[in-house]
Design an enzyme around this catalytic site. Structure first.
Site, mmCIF file in Angstrom:
data_model
loop_
_atom_site.group_PDB
_atom_site.id
_atom_site.type_symbol
_atom_site.label_atom_id
_atom_site.label_comp_id
_atom_site.label_asym_id
_atom_site.label_seq_id
_atom_site.Cartn_x
_atom_site.Cartn_y
_atom_site.Cartn_z
ATOM 1 N N ARG A 30 44.985 13.195 -1.524
ATOM 2 C CA ARG A 30 43.998 13.318 -2.606
ATOM 3 C C ARG A 30 44.776 12.926 -3.865
ATOM 4 N NH1 ARG A 30 39.971 16.269 0.193
ATOM 5 N NH2 ARG A 30 40.761 17.875 1.564
ATOM 6 N N ASP A 44 33.001 12.180 -0.201
ATOM 7 C CA ASP A 44 32.412 11.796 -1.495
ATOM 8 C C ASP A 44 33.457 11.432 -2.552
ATOM 9 O OD1 ASP A 44 33.163 14.436 -1.543
ATOM 10 O OD2 ASP A 44 31.223 15.223 -2.199
ATOM 11 N N GLY A 45 34.620 12.115 -2.526
ATOM 12 C CA GLY A 45 35.680 11.794 -3.491
ATOM 13 C C GLY A 45 36.171 10.366 -3.268
ATOM 14 N N ASP A 91 28.911 16.488 4.982
ATOM 15 C CA ASP A 91 28.280 16.982 3.754
ATOM 16 C C ASP A 91 27.833 15.859 2.819
ATOM 17 O OD1 ASP A 91 30.803 16.113 3.093
ATOM 18 O OD2 ASP A 91 31.238 17.760 1.723
ATOM 19 N N GLY A 111 40.367 14.528 2.932
ATOM 20 C CA GLY A 111 40.711 15.245 4.171
ATOM 21 C C GLY A 111 40.590 14.325 5.371
ATOM 22 N N GLY A 114 26.086 30.334 20.977
ATOM 23 C CA GLY A 114 25.225 31.507 21.167
ATOM 24 C C GLY A 114 25.653 32.662 20.290
ATOM 25 N N ALA A 115 25.928 32.349 19.011
ATOM 26 C CA ALA A 115 26.401 33.411 18.102
ATOM 27 C C ALA A 115 25.298 34.438 17.813
ATOM 28 C CB ALA A 115 26.864 32.787 16.787
ATOM 29 N N ARG A 124 33.646 22.940 3.683
ATOM 30 C CA ARG A 124 33.594 22.963 2.202
ATOM 31 C C ARG A 124 32.320 23.668 1.748
ATOM 32 N NH1 ARG A 124 37.048 20.252 -1.123
ATOM 33 N NH2 ARG A 124 37.676 18.772 0.440
ATOM 34 N N THR A 163 34.421 12.447 7.422
ATOM 35 C CA THR A 163 34.693 13.832 7.018
ATOM 36 C C THR A 163 34.101 14.772 8.057
ATOM 37 O OG1 THR A 163 34.091 15.600 5.479
ATOM 38 C CG2 THR A 163 32.718 13.641 5.400
ATOM 39 N N ASP A 216 33.009 17.584 7.495
ATOM 40 C CA ASP A 216 32.017 18.474 6.883
ATOM 41 C C ASP A 216 30.567 18.007 7.073
ATOM 42 O OD1 ASP A 216 34.295 19.696 5.943
ATOM 43 O OD2 ASP A 216 34.131 18.876 3.923
HETATM 44 O O1 F6P Z 1 36.651 18.016 3.540
HETATM 45 C C1 F6P Z 1 37.316 18.393 4.688
HETATM 46 C C2 F6P Z 1 37.947 19.752 4.547
HETATM 47 O O2 F6P Z 1 38.624 20.060 5.743
HETATM 48 C C3 F6P Z 1 36.991 20.884 4.161
HETATM 49 O O3 F6P Z 1 36.272 21.371 5.255
HETATM 50 C C4 F6P Z 1 37.948 21.887 3.569
HETATM 51 O O4 F6P Z 1 37.287 22.731 2.655
HETATM 52 C C5 F6P Z 1 38.959 21.003 2.885
HETATM 53 O O5 F6P Z 1 38.888 19.726 3.487
HETATM 54 C C6 F6P Z 1 40.394 21.493 2.981
HETATM 55 O O6 F6P Z 1 41.189 20.647 2.225
HETATM 56 P P1 F6P Z 1 42.781 20.592 2.347
HETATM 57 O O7 F6P Z 1 43.125 19.865 3.619
HETATM 58 O O8 F6P Z 1 43.192 19.840 1.153
HETATM 59 O O9 F6P Z 1 43.259 21.999 2.411
#
Ligand code: F6P
Length: 364
Positions: free
Chosen positions: A78, A109-110, A135, A15, A191-192, A177, A131, A133
Site C-alpha cells: 500500500r 478500490d485503492g 466489496d 491486500g 450452518g452458523a 474490511r 480482493t 472482500d
Molecule cells: O482488503 C483485504 C483485507 O484483507 C481486508 O479484509 C482487511 O481488513 C485488510 O485487507 C487487512 O489489511 P492488511 O493486510 O494491511 O493488514
C-alpha cells in the site's frame, strides 16, 4: 476506438488475494499473444515510483507454474507516496522512460483510485478487481473472494468438530474490511447459529443469546457465530457475553490473514483468466479509466469514477465514516443517478436475502 499498445505494465496492489497470480498469467500471456511487451511492476505502485529493478520485462515462461500459487509473484504494497503529486509524477516519468503506454492494475478500490490518477496524467489504465472482500459494489465477484470463503469454511468446520466434542460455542471473526459478504455467505455454508455484519441494521445481540439458550435447552452441543471484522471491536467481547448470558462455554477465533493465503479455487482461477483477457481487450478497444466487472456472468467495463461514487452511495447506508456523495452525484444526469440508486438497492436486497437465508435455517 481501437488503439495500439507496444508495452504495457502489470501490477498487483493493496491486500493480496488468491488468484492474483492467475490474473497476472492471463494478462501477460494474452497481451504477448496480441503483440505487446509486458512489464511486471513490483510491489504495486511503489515499483513504478522506484523504476530500475521495480519494473522487469516478463516472458511467457516467467508466468509459468504460478496459476496455482497464492499471494502475488509481483508482490504488493500500500504505497502512500503514490498519493502525493511528486510520487505520481515520478511514476509517469518511469512509464515514459521505459515506454510503458498502458497499465493493468489488479487490486481493490485503492488500486483503482491509483489507476484513475495515472489515467488523468495520460497513462491509460484498466483495473481488475482482486480482493477477498468482494466489496467493490459494481462487480458481482472479485478474484480471491471464493477461495477466502472456502478457507473460512474449512477452518470453521474444524472449529465445529471441537465445539461438538466439548459442547461449546465459537465466535469466529472473518475479514472483509467494511463489507459483510464473506461473513454472510460463509455463515450459510457452515450452518452458523448467527451472523453479525455491519449491513444488518436490525441486529440485536439478545436474539443471539436467545437462540443459543433455546438450542442448548433442546440438546444442541455446538454453536458457531460468525462476525464480520467491519463490526469493529466487537467479536471478542461478544464471545465473553455469550458465555455470561447463556452459560455455554464460548471460545473466540480471529481468522485474520489466514484467509488471504493459499492456492486459488477453480472458480477464482477461471475468473482471473476471464478478467485478465477482458482487461487486455478493453485496453485495445481504447477504453481507459475503467475496470473489469462481472455482471450476470458477463465481463463489462465500468467507469472507475462512477464506481467509486456508487460504492460511497451504497456503503454510506451502513458505514458512518462514509458520507453520502451528494456533491459527486451532481456530475450525473437524473436518469444516471436513478440507475445508480437502483444498483445500490439491488445490493441491499442481496444482503437482505442472504441474512434471511442465514436466519431461516439457523434455528435449532
Ligand atoms: O482488503 C483485504 C483485507 O484483507 C481486508 O479484509 C482487511 O481488513 C485488510 O485487507 C487487512 O489489511 P492488511 O493486510 O494491511 O493488514
Amino acid at each position: 476506438m481501437a488503439k495500439e499498445f507496444k508495452k504495457i505494465g502489470i501490477l498487483t496492489s493493496g491486500g493480496d488475494a488468491p488468484g492474483m497470480n492467475a490474473a497476472v498469467r492471463a494478462v501477460t500471456r494474452y497481451a504477448i499473444r496480441r503483440g505487446m511487451e509486458v512489464y511486471g511492476i513490483y510491489e504495486g505502485y511503489k515499483g513504478l515510483i522506484d523504476g530500475g529493478d521495480g519494473v522487469k520485462k516478463l516472458a511467457p515462461q516467467d508466468v509459468a507454474n504460478i496459476i496455482e500459487k497464492g499471494g502475488t509473484i509481483l508482490y504488493s504494497a500500500r504505497c502512500l507516496e503514490f498519493k502525493e503529486e511528486a510520487g505520481l509524477k515520478r511514476a509517469v516519468d518511469v512509464c515514459h522512460q521505459i515506454g510503458i503506454d498502458g497499465i493493468i492494475a489488479i487490486g481493490g478500490d485503492g488500486t483503482f483510485r491509483g489507476a484513475s490518477d495515472l489515467c488523468k496524467r495520460g497513462i491509460p489504465c484498466i483495473g481488475i478487481p482482486g480482493t477477498i472482500d468482494n466489496d467493490i459494489t459494481c462487480t458481482d465477484d472479485s478474484i480471491g473472494y471464493d477461495t477466502a470463503m472456502n478457507t473460512v469454511v474449512e477452518a470453521v468446520d474444524r472449529l465445529r468438530d471441537t465445539c461438538e466434542s466439548h459442547a461449546r460455542c465459537n465466535v469466529v471473526e472473518v475479514m472483509g474490511r467494511n463489507a459483510g459478504y464473506i461473513a454472510l455467505e460463509t455463515s450459510i455454508a457452515v450452518g452458523a447459529t448467527a451472523v453479525v455484519v455491519k449491513e444488518d441494521l436490525n441486529y440485536k445481540e439478545e436474539a443471539v443469546f436467545e437462540k443459543i439458550r433455546a438450542g442448548r435447552a433442546a440438546g444442541k452441543r455446538n454453536f458457531i457465530v460468525i462476525v464480520a471484522e467491519g463490526v469493529e471491536n466487537y467479536s471478542e467481547g461478544l464471545a465473553a457475553r455469550i458465555q455470561e448470558q447463556t452459560g455455554v462455554e464460548t471460545k473466540f477465533a480471529r481468522l485474520a490473514h489466514i484467509v488471504r493465503g493459499g492456492s486459488p479455487s477453480l472458480s477464482d482461477r477461471l475468473l482471473a483468466a476471464r478478467m485478465g483477457i477482458a482487461a487486455v481487450d478493453f485496453l485495445l478497444e481504447g477504453r481507459e479509466n475503467v475496470f473489469v466487472c462481472e455482471r450476470d456472468g458477463k465481463m463489462v467495463a465500468t467507469d472507475i469514477q462512477k464506481a467509486i461514487v456508487i460504492d460511497k452511495m451504497y456503503k454510506s447506508g451502513f458505514t458512518p465514516s462514509v458520507k453520502y456523495p451528494e456533491k459527486e452525484l451532481a456530475a450525473y444526469s437524473p436518469a444516471e443517478v436513478e440507475d445508480m440508486k437502483a444498483f445500490c438497492a439491488m445490493r441491499e436486497q442481496e444482503v437482505k436475502e442472504l441474512l434471511a437465508i442465514s436466519e431461516n435455517i439457523s434455528n435449532y
